[in-house]
Structures are given as C-alpha cells and as structure tokens.
Design a protein around this motif. Structure first.
Motif, mmCIF file in Angstrom:
data_model
loop_
_atom_site.group_PDB
_atom_site.id
_atom_site.type_symbol
_atom_site.label_atom_id
_atom_site.label_comp_id
_atom_site.label_asym_id
_atom_site.label_seq_id
_atom_site.Cartn_x
_atom_site.Cartn_y
_atom_site.Cartn_z
ATOM 1 N N GLY A 245 0.789 -1.230 0.000
ATOM 2 C CA GLY A 245 0.000 0.000 0.000
ATOM 3 C C GLY A 245 0.816 1.272 0.000
ATOM 4 O O GLY A 245 0.259 2.359 0.214
ATOM 5 N N PHE A 246 2.103 1.188 -0.247
ATOM 6 C CA PHE A 246 2.921 2.397 -0.305
ATOM 7 C C PHE A 246 2.771 3.073 -1.666
ATOM 8 O O PHE A 246 2.693 2.390 -2.698
ATOM 9 N N CYS A 247 2.744 4.380 -1.656
ATOM 10 C CA CYS A 247 2.780 5.165 -2.890
ATOM 11 C C CYS A 247 3.913 6.182 -2.775
ATOM 12 O O CYS A 247 4.372 6.504 -1.682
ATOM 13 N N PHE A 248 4.338 6.693 -3.922
ATOM 14 C CA PHE A 248 5.467 7.618 -3.953
ATOM 15 C C PHE A 248 5.102 8.831 -4.795
ATOM 16 O O PHE A 248 4.412 8.712 -5.818
ATOM 17 N N VAL A 249 5.608 9.981 -4.358
ATOM 18 C CA VAL A 249 5.401 11.208 -5.132
ATOM 19 C C VAL A 249 6.209 11.087 -6.427
ATOM 20 O O VAL A 249 7.381 10.721 -6.418
ATOM 21 N N ASP A 250 5.561 11.438 -7.555
ATOM 22 C CA ASP A 250 6.239 11.366 -8.864
ATOM 23 C C ASP A 250 6.944 10.014 -9.004
ATOM 24 O O ASP A 250 8.161 9.928 -9.174
ATOM 25 N N ASP A 251 6.178 8.950 -8.918
ATOM 26 C CA ASP A 251 6.725 7.595 -8.883
ATOM 27 C C ASP A 251 7.396 7.255 -10.216
ATOM 28 O O ASP A 251 6.752 6.867 -11.189
ATOM 29 N N ASP A 252 8.739 7.409 -10.233
ATOM 30 C CA ASP A 252 9.523 7.112 -11.433
ATOM 31 C C ASP A 252 10.505 5.972 -11.159
ATOM 32 O O ASP A 252 11.557 5.870 -11.809
ATOM 33 N N PHE A 253 10.179 5.134 -10.176
ATOM 34 C CA PHE A 253 11.093 4.050 -9.798
ATOM 35 C C PHE A 253 11.393 3.140 -10.979
ATOM 36 O O PHE A 253 12.553 2.781 -11.233
ATOM 37 N N ALA A 254 10.346 2.730 -11.711
ATOM 38 C CA ALA A 254 10.542 1.782 -12.814
ATOM 39 C C ALA A 254 11.466 2.373 -13.875
ATOM 40 O O ALA A 254 12.402 1.713 -14.348
ATOM 41 N N VAL A 255 11.199 3.626 -14.238
ATOM 42 C CA VAL A 255 12.016 4.287 -15.271
ATOM 43 C C VAL A 255 13.452 4.442 -14.780
ATOM 44 O O VAL A 255 14.420 4.160 -15.506
ATOM 45 N N THR A 256 13.593 4.906 -13.545
ATOM 46 C CA THR A 256 14.933 5.135 -13.001
ATOM 47 C C THR A 256 15.724 3.832 -12.900
ATOM 48 O O THR A 256 16.923 3.789 -13.230
ATOM 49 N N LEU A 257 15.085 2.770 -12.437
ATOM 50 C CA LEU A 257 15.776 1.486 -12.339
ATOM 51 C C LEU A 257 16.224 0.988 -13.708
ATOM 52 O O LEU A 257 17.331 0.448 -13.859
ATOM 53 N N LYS A 258 15.366 1.165 -14.710
ATOM 54 C CA LYS A 258 15.736 0.761 -16.064
ATOM 55 C C LYS A 258 16.935 1.560 -16.557
ATOM 56 O O LYS A 258 17.881 1.003 -17.148
ATOM 57 N N LEU A 369 -7.214 7.676 1.853
ATOM 58 C CA LEU A 369 -6.086 7.292 1.000
ATOM 59 C C LEU A 369 -5.375 6.069 1.558
ATOM 60 O O LEU A 369 -4.989 5.162 0.801
ATOM 61 N N ILE A 370 -5.200 6.029 2.862
ATOM 62 C CA ILE A 370 -4.544 4.877 3.491
ATOM 63 C C ILE A 370 -5.378 3.620 3.276
ATOM 64 O O ILE A 370 -4.856 2.554 2.927
ATOM 65 N N GLN A 371 -6.683 3.750 3.461
ATOM 66 C CA GLN A 371 -7.583 2.605 3.315
ATOM 67 C C GLN A 371 -7.590 2.092 1.884
ATOM 68 O O GLN A 371 -7.697 0.883 1.649
ATOM 69 N N GLU A 372 -7.456 3.008 0.920
ATOM 70 C CA GLU A 372 -7.500 2.625 -0.496
ATOM 71 C C GLU A 372 -6.115 2.325 -1.065
ATOM 72 O O GLU A 372 -5.967 2.193 -2.279
ATOM 73 N N ASN A 373 -5.092 2.237 -0.199
ATOM 74 C CA ASN A 373 -3.716 1.946 -0.629
ATOM 75 C C ASN A 373 -3.215 2.963 -1.649
ATOM 76 O O ASN A 373 -2.519 2.635 -2.614
#
Length: 569
Positions: A245-258, A369-373
C-alpha cells in the motif's frame, strides 16, 4: 742638473723593477700552467676508451664514441704539444725584457690549456654516459622482461577479476612486449641513444598498464556485483512496498531502475575499452542515484511507522477539539443573553470551529487514501504533524477564550459589591459632613458630591439592564473610584479646614479686646465661615492675623489638631 740625473736614474730603476716583477708574475703563471698540463697529460682515459670500445656499439652511440676517441687523440697529439711550446716560449721570453711577448705567450697557453681541459671533460662524460646507458639498458631488459612475465601471469591466472577488460589489457601487454623487443634489440646492438629514447616511453606505458590493472578489479566489482545487487534489492523492496500500500510522489522508480541498469551495462562497456576516468565519473553518478532511491524508500518506511503511531491519536485530538469548541459555543450562547460580548468571542469561536472542520476534512481524506492503498505516507506524516501543531494552537486559543468568559458572573458580583460599597461610602461622607453642624457647604463641593452620586446612580441603572456590558461597568467603576478618591480628599480638607478655623478663631478671641486688628480679622474670618462657607479662606485669614500677634501659635494649634486626629483614627 744633478737632481735631474738622480730623478732619471730613479725612474729607470722603478721601471726596471716593475718589469722584473711583471716578468716574474708571468713566469709564475707559466709554471702553474705547466703543472696543470702535466696533470692533464697524466689523466689517461685510454683504459676507459678501451672498455667502451669493447662494447658492441651502433648508431648514434658509435658515432659519439668515435668523436670522443678522436677528440682525445687530438688533444694528446696536437693540443698538448702546442701548449708545451707556448709555455717554453713564455719562459724564454720572461728572461728578457720583452714582457709584452711574455704576456701573449702566457695568455695563449692559458687559452689552449682551458680548451684541452674542456675537451677531456667532454670525452670523459661521453664515455661515462655510454657505459652507464649500457648498464642501465641491460638491467632494464632484465627488469622489464621479469615485469611482463609477472603481468602476463596475473592476467592468465586472475582474468575473472578484470571482466570485459581482459582482452584490452592483454592487447596492451602484447603491444608493450613488441616495443620491448625492439628496445632489447637496440640494446643488444649497442644503439643506446635510440634505446634510451624508447625506454622512457616504455616505462611510462608499463606503469600506466599496471595502474589500470590495479584499478579495474574494484571498478568491475562495483559495476558487475555491487550495483547489480543494489538495484535488485531496490526492485524487490519497491515491489513489496507497493504491495503493502505504499505510494510515492512522482513515482519514477521503474524508469529510473531501467536507466540505472542500462548505465551499469554502459559502464561495463567503458571498462572493456579501459576508459577508466569516465567509468569513475559514471560510478559516482550511478551511486548518487541509487542512494536517492534508497533514501526515498527509507523515508516512506519511517513515515508509515510515524503515521501508524500518530493517526488514531490525531483523530482523538480532533474529536477533543471539536467537543471543546461545541461546549465553548454553547456557553457563549448562554452568556450572550445576560452579557454583551464585545471582544468578538463568538466570532473567534466560530473561526476556530471552521479550522477544526477543515483539519478534520483533510484528516478524513488522508485516512481514506490509506484505506485505499493510495497513501504517500511521507506527505500524510507531514499532514499529521501540521494537524497536531494547529490543534495545539486551537486548544490554547479556546482555553484562553473560555477563561476570558468564565469569570463574567463573578465579575458581575464583584462589581455589584463594589457599587454597594461606593454607595455606603457616599452615605458615610454625607453623615460626616452633617455631623460637623456647619452653617453650610460650598457650591463647588456640593457639585462634586452630586457628580459622584449621579455616577453611582447611573452605574446602578447600567447593572439593572437585562444585558450587561461588563466593559462599560468596569469603565464606570474605574471613573467612580477615581472621583470617589478625589471626593474623599476634598471632604478631608473641608473637615480639617473648618475645625481648625473654629479652634483658631476661639484662640484668637483672647486678643480681640486689646488688639483692634485682631478683632477685625476675627470678624472677617467669621463672615467667611458662617456666611460664605469659605472655610479655607477663613482659616487663612485668622491664621495670618494670629501669627502677627503671637508668632508660632497657629503651628502649635495645627500640630495639636493633627496629633489628636491621628490618635482618634
């Protein structure tokens, strides 16, 4: 005439002596140079020439050796005989009177001697240099060959630690070995001048290769193992966080990891081509970006712990603040029927109610937001901190507001008691004046007494209204107290002046029969007292007259009066 002859003789003798001294000086120089010539002739380089001649020399080294050998032979065969001839001529000329020729012979011999010495020094330096280069190059051949064998053994046995760079390293080693073969051939041929020029570049290139071999294992380990492991760890942690249920601001983890995986592969290619400076530069950038991903994951983990700990506490705080506000508004509504609330109490309480409502809306949204992950826990943690700070400030304001209205009833009771006390004081003042049995009081005093009396009456009317303004009540009380104090002072003055006037007039009567001025003063004082009610003026008139007849009498009467008054109080 005799003196002239004597003078000429003296001059001749002086000139002769000077010539003799000069000739001896030149002869001494010639002897010194003869000694130096003998030393140079005995300085034999023949053995060193033979040693160098035994070496197999070619190219520039052979040319330099032949030039040196020729120069050495020329010095012995030509320059030394010429120097000896010049010195012999100088010694011969020094026995005569031709001192100028002696000087020329000595100077010539000196120049020839210096030239020969310089030539011999150069010959010796050339021979020594050739010998040294031959020794250095022979040793360099041994050292470099040993070093290259060591390097090749390392590349063969530990090739895995060099990864993709192994081929380039072996290629550079092969190139060095080819250059080394050329250097070794020149050394064996005796072409030491050309070999020396090649040796410097060969050593430098060898050192560079060794430095690369020392650096590559760590760089390869960092890119091939450490970075890959870290990226894999981040991918796993990120996937787990999203599943929880964690979210990230401007979630670019996938792009950055690639991008980072590609950067690591590109850096392995840079290692392959031995572009190590660029590899280090890219390693710094990759490490910085990996650390940033770790920091973001860690921040959200810590934020969730904070949210889990503070969320329910904040909800309870909101409920408490809301309940407190409702009680405050209810109390304000009740008091508004009896009192005028003139400091915006109701408006302030309503504004605090709106603030609590807005905080609650944001809080409920975050909980959803917490309840909805869909929660970014770092943002929610910031919200909770701000909520608690705002609620603390609201609580302080509501407590201060409640304190400001809590004492209204008590304040009214105190004001009522004060009003009653003031009324009693006015009545007491009136009784004191009546008890004096004065013929009357001045209009000024009467008017001031009525002012205070009317103020009290007006305050009673104010407090009997259905809705009381405590601000107005306190304002009126303040004014009445100030006027009451002034009235008390005026009353005390009135009593003191009237009583003293009576006592002084009574005392002064003893002089009325014998002193016409005193009798006149008594009459005037009595008129001011009984007809005009001007007790202060009456006291002043009789006190002045008495002091003229009996100095100090008034002071004694006045002191006695105030002393008795103090005892009475």
């Amino acid at each position: 005439m005799l003196n002239v002859i004597i003078g000429i003789v003296i001059i001749i003798i002086v000139i002769y002596l000077a010539v003799v001294v000069y000739q001896r000086t030149q002869l001494k120089r010639a002897n010194t140079m003869s000694t130096e010539l003998s030393r140079l002739q005995n300085l034999s380089l023949t053995e060193q020439i033979q040693q160098v001649k035994q070496l197999t020399l070619t190219g520039d080294s052979l040319i330099k050796f032949k030039d040196a050998q020729q120069s050495y032979e020329q010095v012995h065969q030509e320059q030394f005989p010429a120097i000896a001839q010049s010195l012999t001529a100088a010694e011969s000329d020094a026995k005569g009177v031709n001192f100028l020729q002696t000087r020329d012979d000595v100077d010539t011999a000196h120049a020839q001697l210096e030239k020969a010495a310089t030539t011999l020094d150069q010959v010796q330096a050339t021979l020594t240099n050739i010998q040294k280069m031959e020794q250095d190059h022979q040793q360099a051949v041994v050292d470099l060959e040993t070093n290259y064998q060591k390097i090749r053994k390392t590349l063969l046995n530990d090739n895995r630690q060099y990864g993709p760079a192994i081929d380039a390293l072996e290629g550079q080693l092969s190139s060095l070995e080819d250059t080394f073969a050329d250097f070794s051939a020149l050394t064996q041929q005796g072409d030491h001048q050309n070999a020396e020029a090649m040796l410097g570049d060969l050593k430098k290139a060898t050192t560079t290769l060794e430095q690369k071999m020392n650096s590559i294992p760590e760089l390869y380990e960092q890119n091939h193992v450490q970075f890959i492991n870290q990226l894999t760890e981040i991918e796993s942690a990120y996937a787990k966080a999203r599943a929880e249920g964690f979210c990230f601001v401007d979630d670019d983890f996938a792009v950055t990891l690639k991008e980072l995986h590609q950067a690591v592969q590109d850096n392995l290619e840079n290692i392959k081509h031995l572009d190590l400076d660029f590899v280090r530069e890219q390693d710094n950038e990759i490490e910085k970006r990996i650390n940033a991903l770790y920091d973001r994951l860690e921040a959200e983990m810590k934020a969730r712990l904070f949210v889990d700990k503070k969320k329910d506490v904040t909800g309870q705080f909101i409920h408490h603040a809301w309940k407190q506000n409702q009680m405050l508004l209810a109390e304000l509504d009740r008091l508004s029927h009896n009192y005028s609330l003139e400091h915006g109490e109701i408006e302030n309480a309503e504004r605090l109610k709106e603030q609590i409502s807005m905080i609650n809306q944001k809080y409920q949204y975050d909980c959803q937001l917490i309840q909805e992950n869909q929660a970014v826990f770092s943002q929610i943690a910031t919200d909770l901190s701000q909520f608690n700070q705002s609620l603390s400030n609201i609580e302080k304001k509501q407590r201060a507001l409640n304190d400001s209205i809590a004492d209204l009833s008590e304040e009214e009771k105190q004001a009522q008691q004060t009003l009653e006390d003031l009324s009693a004081e006015l009545h007491a003042i009136h009784r004191r004046i009546e008890n004096l049995n004065l013929p009357g009081i001045s209009s000024d005093y009467a008017e001031y007494f009525d002012v205070v009396k009317n103020e009290v009456k007006h305050l009673k009317a104010t407090m009997n209204k259905a809705k009381i303004s405590m601000d107005d009540v306190q304002k009126q009380l303040g004014q009445i107290k100030r006027d009451r104090d002034q009235l008390q002072a005026k009353t005390s003055d009135l009593i003191d002046q009237s009583l003293l006037a009576e006592q002084v007039i009574q005392y002064a009567n003893r002089y009325a029969a014998t002193n016409p001025q005193m009798a006149q003063a008594i009459r005037k004082a009595q008129e001011q007292f009984e007809r005009d009610y001007r007790y202060e003026d009456s006291l002043a008139t009789i006190a002045t007259a008495l002091d003229q007849v009996e100095p100090g009498a008034f002071n004694r009467i006045e002191e006695s009066y105030y002393k008795n008054k103090a005892h009475a109080n």
